[in-house]
Design a protein around this motif. Structure first.
Motif, PDB file in Angstrom:
ATOM      1  N   TYR A 182      -0.472 -58.155 -61.625  1.00 43.28           N
ATOM      2  CA  TYR A 182       0.003 -56.959 -62.324  1.00 43.28           C
ATOM      3  C   TYR A 182      -0.451 -55.625 -61.720  1.00 43.28           C
ATOM      4  CZ  TYR A 182       1.282 -60.258 -65.989  1.00 43.28           C
ATOM      5  OH  TYR A 182       1.830 -61.309 -66.682  1.00 43.28           O
ATOM      6  N   GLU A 183      -1.471 -55.633 -60.858  1.00 43.19           N
ATOM      7  CA  GLU A 183      -2.044 -54.362 -60.400  1.00 43.19           C
ATOM      8  C   GLU A 183      -2.135 -54.235 -58.889  1.00 43.19           C
ATOM      9  OE1 GLU A 183      -5.788 -54.622 -62.373  1.00 43.19           O
ATOM     10  OE2 GLU A 183      -5.013 -53.944 -64.303  1.00 43.19           O
ATOM     11  N   ASN A 184      -1.793 -55.258 -58.155  1.00 42.88           N
ATOM     12  CA  ASN A 184      -2.060 -55.280 -56.715  1.00 42.88           C
ATOM     13  C   ASN A 184      -1.402 -54.113 -55.984  1.00 42.88           C
ATOM     14  OD1 ASN A 184      -3.003 -56.401 -54.221  1.00 42.88           O
ATOM     15  ND2 ASN A 184      -0.887 -57.042 -53.840  1.00 42.88           N
ATOM     16  N   SER A 185      -2.227 -53.287 -55.378  1.00 37.78           N
ATOM     17  CA  SER A 185      -1.766 -52.157 -54.574  1.00 37.78           C
ATOM     18  C   SER A 185      -2.979 -51.617 -53.838  1.00 37.78           C
ATOM     19  CB  SER A 185      -1.157 -51.062 -55.458  1.00 37.78           C
ATOM     20  OG  SER A 185      -0.734 -49.963 -54.666  1.00 37.78           O
ATOM     21  N   ASN A 186      -2.746 -50.755 -52.855  1.00 36.04           N
ATOM     22  CA  ASN A 186      -3.883 -50.091 -52.228  1.00 36.04           C
ATOM     23  C   ASN A 186      -4.379 -48.968 -53.123  1.00 36.04           C
ATOM     24  OD1 ASN A 186      -5.823 -49.536 -50.245  1.00 36.04           O
ATOM     25  ND2 ASN A 186      -4.353 -49.948 -48.612  1.00 36.04           N
ATOM     26  N   ALA A 208      -8.894 -49.805 -61.615  1.00 36.66           N
ATOM     27  CA  ALA A 208      -9.627 -51.072 -61.674  1.00 36.66           C
ATOM     28  C   ALA A 208     -10.799 -51.063 -60.698  1.00 36.66           C
ATOM     29  CB  ALA A 208      -8.694 -52.237 -61.373  1.00 36.66           C
ATOM     30  N   TYR A 209     -10.552 -50.554 -59.490  1.00 37.05           N
ATOM     31  CA  TYR A 209     -11.575 -50.526 -58.441  1.00 37.05           C
ATOM     32  C   TYR A 209     -12.712 -49.588 -58.820  1.00 37.05           C
ATOM     33  CZ  TYR A 209     -13.494 -50.008 -53.689  1.00 37.05           C
ATOM     34  OH  TYR A 209     -14.315 -49.977 -52.585  1.00 37.05           O
ATOM     35  N   ARG A 232     -16.825 -49.975 -60.104  1.00 34.54           N
ATOM     36  CA  ARG A 232     -17.981 -49.235 -59.576  1.00 34.54           C
ATOM     37  C   ARG A 232     -18.840 -48.685 -60.723  1.00 34.54           C
ATOM     38  NH1 ARG A 232     -17.959 -47.160 -54.460  1.00 34.54           N
ATOM     39  NH2 ARG A 232     -15.694 -46.826 -54.481  1.00 34.54           N
ATOM     40  N   GLU A 233     -18.190 -48.184 -61.762  1.00 33.22           N
ATOM     41  CA  GLU A 233     -18.923 -47.683 -62.915  1.00 33.22           C
ATOM     42  C   GLU A 233     -19.690 -48.812 -63.608  1.00 33.22           C
ATOM     43  OE1 GLU A 233     -20.588 -45.920 -66.219  1.00 33.22           O
ATOM     44  OE2 GLU A 233     -20.000 -45.083 -64.282  1.00 33.22           O
ATOM     45  N   LYS A 234     -19.096 -50.008 -63.672  1.00 35.73           N
ATOM     46  CA  LYS A 234     -19.806 -51.148 -64.256  1.00 35.73           C
ATOM     47  C   LYS A 234     -21.053 -51.489 -63.452  1.00 35.73           C
ATOM     48  CE  LYS A 234     -15.696 -53.222 -66.377  1.00 35.73           C
ATOM     49  NZ  LYS A 234     -14.791 -54.382 -66.409  1.00 35.73           N
ATOM     50  N   VAL A 235     -20.939 -51.432 -62.128  1.00 36.20           N
ATOM     51  CA  VAL A 235     -22.098 -51.693 -61.276  1.00 36.20           C
ATOM     52  C   VAL A 235     -23.167 -50.625 -61.500  1.00 36.20           C
ATOM     53  CG1 VAL A 235     -22.935 -51.855 -58.904  1.00 36.20           C
ATOM     54  CG2 VAL A 235     -20.765 -52.918 -59.516  1.00 36.20           C
ATOM     55  N   ARG A 236     -22.745 -49.366 -61.566  1.00 37.82           N
ATOM     56  CA  ARG A 236     -23.703 -48.276 -61.803  1.00 37.82           C
ATOM     57  C   ARG A 236     -24.511 -48.529 -63.071  1.00 37.82           C
ATOM     58  NH1 ARG A 236     -25.165 -44.850 -65.008  1.00 37.82           N
ATOM     59  NH2 ARG A 236     -23.512 -45.403 -66.481  1.00 37.82           N
ATOM     60  N   ARG A 237     -23.801 -48.896 -64.138  1.00 41.29           N
ATOM     61  CA  ARG A 237     -24.472 -49.171 -65.400  1.00 41.29           C
ATOM     62  C   ARG A 237     -25.363 -50.411 -65.296  1.00 41.29           C
ATOM     63  NH1 ARG A 237     -20.251 -50.477 -68.287  1.00 41.29           N
ATOM     64  NH2 ARG A 237     -20.710 -52.710 -68.173  1.00 41.29           N
ATOM     65  N   PHE A 238     -24.902 -51.406 -64.572  1.00 40.89           N
ATOM     66  CA  PHE A 238     -25.604 -52.679 -64.446  1.00 40.89           C
ATOM     67  C   PHE A 238     -26.982 -52.505 -63.828  1.00 40.89           C
ATOM     68  CE2 PHE A 238     -26.226 -56.813 -62.151  1.00 40.89           C
ATOM     69  CZ  PHE A 238     -26.242 -57.650 -63.251  1.00 40.89           C
ATOM     70  N   GLY A 241     -12.048 -58.229 -55.033  1.00 42.48           N
ATOM     71  CA  GLY A 241     -13.447 -58.623 -55.147  1.00 42.48           C
ATOM     72  C   GLY A 241     -14.209 -57.723 -56.097  1.00 42.48           C
ATOM     73  N   ALA A 242     -13.929 -56.414 -56.023  1.00 43.86           N
ATOM     74  CA  ALA A 242     -14.581 -55.471 -56.934  1.00 43.86           C
ATOM     75  C   ALA A 242     -14.157 -55.731 -58.374  1.00 43.86           C
ATOM     76  CB  ALA A 242     -14.249 -54.035 -56.531  1.00 43.86           C
ATOM     77  N   VAL A 243     -12.873 -56.026 -58.582  1.00 43.07           N
ATOM     78  CA  VAL A 243     -12.387 -56.365 -59.921  1.00 43.07           C
ATOM     79  C   VAL A 243     -13.109 -57.599 -60.446  1.00 43.07           C
ATOM     80  CG1 VAL A 243     -10.376 -57.180 -61.220  1.00 43.07           C
ATOM     81  CG2 VAL A 243     -10.134 -55.276 -59.606  1.00 43.07           C
TER      82      VAL A 243
END
Length: 409
Positions: free
Chosen positions: A47-51, A66-67, A71-77, A280-282
């Protein structure tokens, strides 16, 4: 202990290997993936695949959201101050090499010192060997205590005012040792050195707070924490990253390109040349969601209990040598061992015949193998989906292997 139903979240575990229910004890090499992560990656491609970043159409915007959302999830993690401090990489190895090739090349000079330990993974040895050789610096090692722990007194002996970089793993992939990173960082900073942490074996298992640790760089991989292979993270303090040069050049990371010179985007994108690892980030974002639902404190407690149970059960196996701290509170859910008279590869083969997956070899830690005075070992590593019954199966498998090779002899 965590609920045993968690095992059902991982579809790969619902199978038999050689006629036996699978017991997967190799998560230190790579973890299995929960259905939520598999579904998130599938949804992205459907449903989201694009550059990302460059498009103005709907799919491009969805992919970018999504990408960058990941990154925000990682920051919080990891409790970083800003997403500018979160660089997506291919994994821990790439992240550590980025620091060595960018920060190291610019800041290490002839006569300087780089400090690591004997327990490091090859990914946290070779980049510093190469940097030291290229710059005429000295690579010094902090020796280990007999139980595989680090003494802060020895840290103070090795780190000097000539030390520019200290690079140490948070948790040993062989010994299971949980290293005192915050205290070592304080010592490094007192001498003007930066602290680089290999967090590959820590981030999936214990709560990481880079602000509390005060480390300058922290690297980890997605595939050891339920995410796909090929995605990793480098956290770096903003003031350091801003003064570092990229090591990969091309699309995505540029601001302006002229015929003779170019300029780079701002953080974090100047370090992410080319089409990034979007899916991978998703998947990494979905894995973080999953782990946070369980709770990192609960995961750490679960693995400590498993390690304590395994250390106690292993006492029933004659001829078994265990490496690393014998106090479960001082180690993560990794137990490395050898069985007298049985080569680790033969042992792993017999265990696999009984549906039990363990790792055998030098575990990308040959200097540590030399320090232990062995050529290789077997390793069992636990994660959220493992149970005490898995440990019982392992103990039974060790006994089976011992009996088998005794009969062969």
């Amino acid at each position: 202990m965590l609920n045993k139903d968690i095992r059902n979240h991982f579809p790969i575990l619902n199978q038999e290997i050689n006629g036996h229910p699978l017991v997967y004890l190799d998560s230190a090499a790579t973890s299995q993936k929960p259905q939520k992560v598999i579904d998130a990656i599938k949804h992205y491609y459907e449903y989201e695949n694009s550059n990302v970043h460059r498009g103005v159409h709907t799919l491009g915007n969805r992919a970018t959201e999504a990408y960058e959302g990941a990154r925000e999830k990682v920051r919080r993690f990891v409790n970083a101050k800003s997403t500018e401090e979160i660089i997506f990489t291919r994994g821990t190895t790439t992240a550590l090499n980025l620091v060595a090739q960018s920060y190291g090349q610019a800041n290490v000079q002839e006569g300087d010192e780089i400090v690591i330990t004997h327990m490091e993974h090859h990914s946290n040895i070779i980049p510093w060997q190469q940097l030291a050789r290229a710059k005429g610096a000295t690579l010094n090692y902090i020796d280990l205590e007999s139980d595989g722990t680090i003494s802060l007194d020895k840290v103070r002996e090795v780190i000097t005012d000539r030390t520019k970089i200290v690079a140490i793993m948070h948790v040993s992939n062989v010994l299971g040792t949980i290293n005192p990173i915050q205290e070592i960082t304080e010592i490094a900073h007192a001498h003007g050195a930066v602290m680089v942490v290999d967090g590959a074996q820590a981030a999936p298992h214990i709560k990481v707070d880079v602000e509390a640790l005060d480390c300058d760089f922290y690297a980890f991989s997605g595939h050891k924490m339920g995410a796909p292979t090929g995605i990793g993270v480098l956290y770096g303090k903003k003031r350091l990253l801003e003064n570092m040069e990229p090591v990969e050049f091309g699309g995505e990371m540029i601001d302006f390109v002229g015929l003779q010179e170019s300029t780079w985007k701002e953080l974090p994108w100047k370090f992410e040349g080319g089409t990034p690892i979007i899916a991978g980030a998703v998947g990494l974002g979905a894995a973080i969601d999953y782990l946070e639902e369980i709770g990192l404190d609960n995961i750490e407690r679960h693995e400590h209990e498993l390690a304590a149970y395994a250390l106690e059960r292993f006492k029933d196996v004659e001829g078994l040598t265990i490496y690393g701290p014998m106090n479960a509170d001082e180690r993560a859910g990794v137990i490395t061992f050898n069985l007298e008279g049985v080569h680790p590869h033969d042992l792993a083969t017999v265990l696999d015949m009984n549906g039990i997956a363990v790792r055998a070899g030098h575990h990308c830690a040959q200097p540590l193998m030399k320090w232990l005075d062995v050529s290789s070992t077997a390793r069992a590593s636990f994660y959220v989906y493992n149970t005490k019954e898995d440990v019982d199966r392992l103990v039974d498998g060790l006994r089976t292997a011992k009996e088998y090779f005794s009969d062969v002899v």
